[in-house]
Design an enzyme around this catalytic site. Structure first.
Site, PDB file in Angstrom:
ATOM      1  N   HIS A 160       0.834  -1.203   0.000  1.00 58.57           N
ATOM      2  CA  HIS A 160       0.000   0.000   0.000  1.00 58.57           C
ATOM      3  C   HIS A 160       0.870   1.255   0.000  1.00 58.57           C
ATOM      4  CE1 HIS A 160       1.115  -0.994   4.003  1.00 58.57           C
ATOM      5  NE2 HIS A 160      -0.021  -0.805   4.646  1.00 58.57           N
ATOM      6  N   TYR A 161       1.879   1.269   0.865  1.00 60.11           N
ATOM      7  CA  TYR A 161       2.786   2.414   0.940  1.00 60.11           C
ATOM      8  C   TYR A 161       3.596   2.554  -0.354  1.00 60.11           C
ATOM      9  CZ  TYR A 161       6.427   5.502   2.793  1.00 60.11           C
ATOM     10  OH  TYR A 161       7.289   6.555   3.000  1.00 60.11           O
ATOM     11  N   SER A 162       4.133   1.444  -0.852  1.00 56.81           N
ATOM     12  CA  SER A 162       4.929   1.474  -2.084  1.00 56.81           C
ATOM     13  C   SER A 162       4.096   1.980  -3.250  1.00 56.81           C
ATOM     14  CB  SER A 162       5.477   0.072  -2.385  1.00 56.81           C
ATOM     15  OG  SER A 162       6.297  -0.402  -1.333  1.00 56.81           O
TER      16      SER A 162
END
Length: 250
Positions: free
Chosen positions: A156-158
Site C-alpha cells: 500500500h505504501y509502495s
C-alpha cells in the site's frame, strides 16, 4: 551550512508538525521564508507552531488532506494571511503498518492511498491556481525509495509513493512553461515517529538495504528539498531526486 535564499517566499508544508516536514520548516525559516504548517494533529501542530515562531513568521492550519473542501479552505486562509503561496512541500504521509498484500485490510490499503497520493493531488489542485496567479512556484513531493523499488509487506505504501512519482512527472510537464517546477525526492527511511507504525522486522529490512548503514537525518532531507524549492533550481522539473544512502542506483 550552505545558504538557501527563500527571502520573501511563503512555504506551505503538509505534515509540517513533525518529522521531515518540521525539519523543512526550520530550514525554510532560517532561509528567510514565512511558513504555513498544514497538519491533521491540532495539538502537535500548535506546539510546533509555537516552537518555530521563534525563527520567523509561522501560521498553522488543522486540515485533513483527504477532505477536498478543507484543503481548499486551508489554501484560501493561507493565501489571505501570507499574500502568496510560492512553495508547496507535500510531506504528510502514513505507512499503514506492515503485512503481506493479501492479508492487509482493504480499508487500510485505501487509507494509505488516500492520504499519501490523493491528499497530495488535492493540495496541488488547491495551490497551483494561486501559483499561476503569481507567475511562480515550486512544488516538492516527498515520495520514497519504496515507490521506485517496492518494499515487501508494504504494498500500500509502495504503491502510494509510486503514484506520487507519477503525479510529479505529469504535473511537472503540465506546468513546465509556467515557471512552476514540480519535483520529487525519494528518501530511504528517516528515523522519525513514523517508525512507530512499522514492525521491527521491517525497520531492520530497510536498514539492511542502505549501503551507508544508517538512516536518513531529517535535516539532510531538508537541505535537498529546500534547494528544489528555491530559484537556484531552474531547469529541473518532473524529476526524481534520490535520498537513499546509496540504496537506489538508477
Amino acid at each position: 551550512m550552505n545558504e538557501i535564499d527563500l527571502k520573501g517566499r511563503t512555504v506551505v508544508i503538509t505534515g509540517g508538525a513533525r518529522g521531515i516536514g518540521y525539519a523543512v520548516a526550520q530550514r525554510a525559516l532560517r532561509s528567510g521564508a514565512s511558513v504555513a504548517l498544514w497538519d491533521v494533529d491540532a495539538t502537535r501542530l500548535e506546539r510546533s507552531r509555537s516552537e518555530l515562531s521563534e525563527l520567523g513568521k509561522v501560521s498553522a492550519v488543522t486540515v485533513d488532506l483527504v477532505d477536498e473542501a478543507a484543503v481548499e479552505a486551508a489554501a484560501a486562509s493561507t493565501f489571505a494571511e501570507h499574500g502568496s503561496i510560492d512553495v508547496l512541500i507535500n510531506s504528510a504521509g502514513i505507512t499503514g503498518g506492515n503485512g503481506s498484500t493479501w492479508e492487509l485490510d482493504p480499508a487500510v490499503w485505501r487509507r494509505v492511498i488516500e492520504v499519501n497520493l490523493i491528499g497530495s493531488y488535492l493540495t496541488c489542485r488547491a495551490v497551483v491556481p494561486r501559483m499561476l496567479e503569481g507567475g511562480y512556484g515550486r512544488i516538492v513531493n516527498i515520495a520514497s525509495v519504496a515507490g521506485k523499488e517496492g518494499n515487501p509487506n508494504a504494498s500500500h505504501y509502495s504503491a502510494s509513493k509510486a503514484g506520487l512519482i507519477g503525479l510529479t512527472k505529469s504535473l511537472g510537464k503540465e506546468l513546465a512553461k509556467r515557471n512552476i517546477l514540480v519535483n520529487a525526492v525519494t528518501p530511504a527511511a528517516a528515523k522519525t515517529e513514523i517508525f512507530d507504525s512499522m514492525s521491527q522486522e521491517h525497520i531492520d529490512y530497510m536498514l539492511a538495504k542502505i549501503p551507508m548503514n544508517r538512516f536518513l537525518l531529517p535535516e539532510e532531507a531538508a537541505s535537498l528539498i529546500l534547494w528544489l524549492s528555491s530559484e537556484d533550481c531552474a531547469f529541473s522539473t518532473g524529476a526524481v531526486f534520490d535520498l537513499s544512502g546509496g540504496r537506489a542506483t538508477y
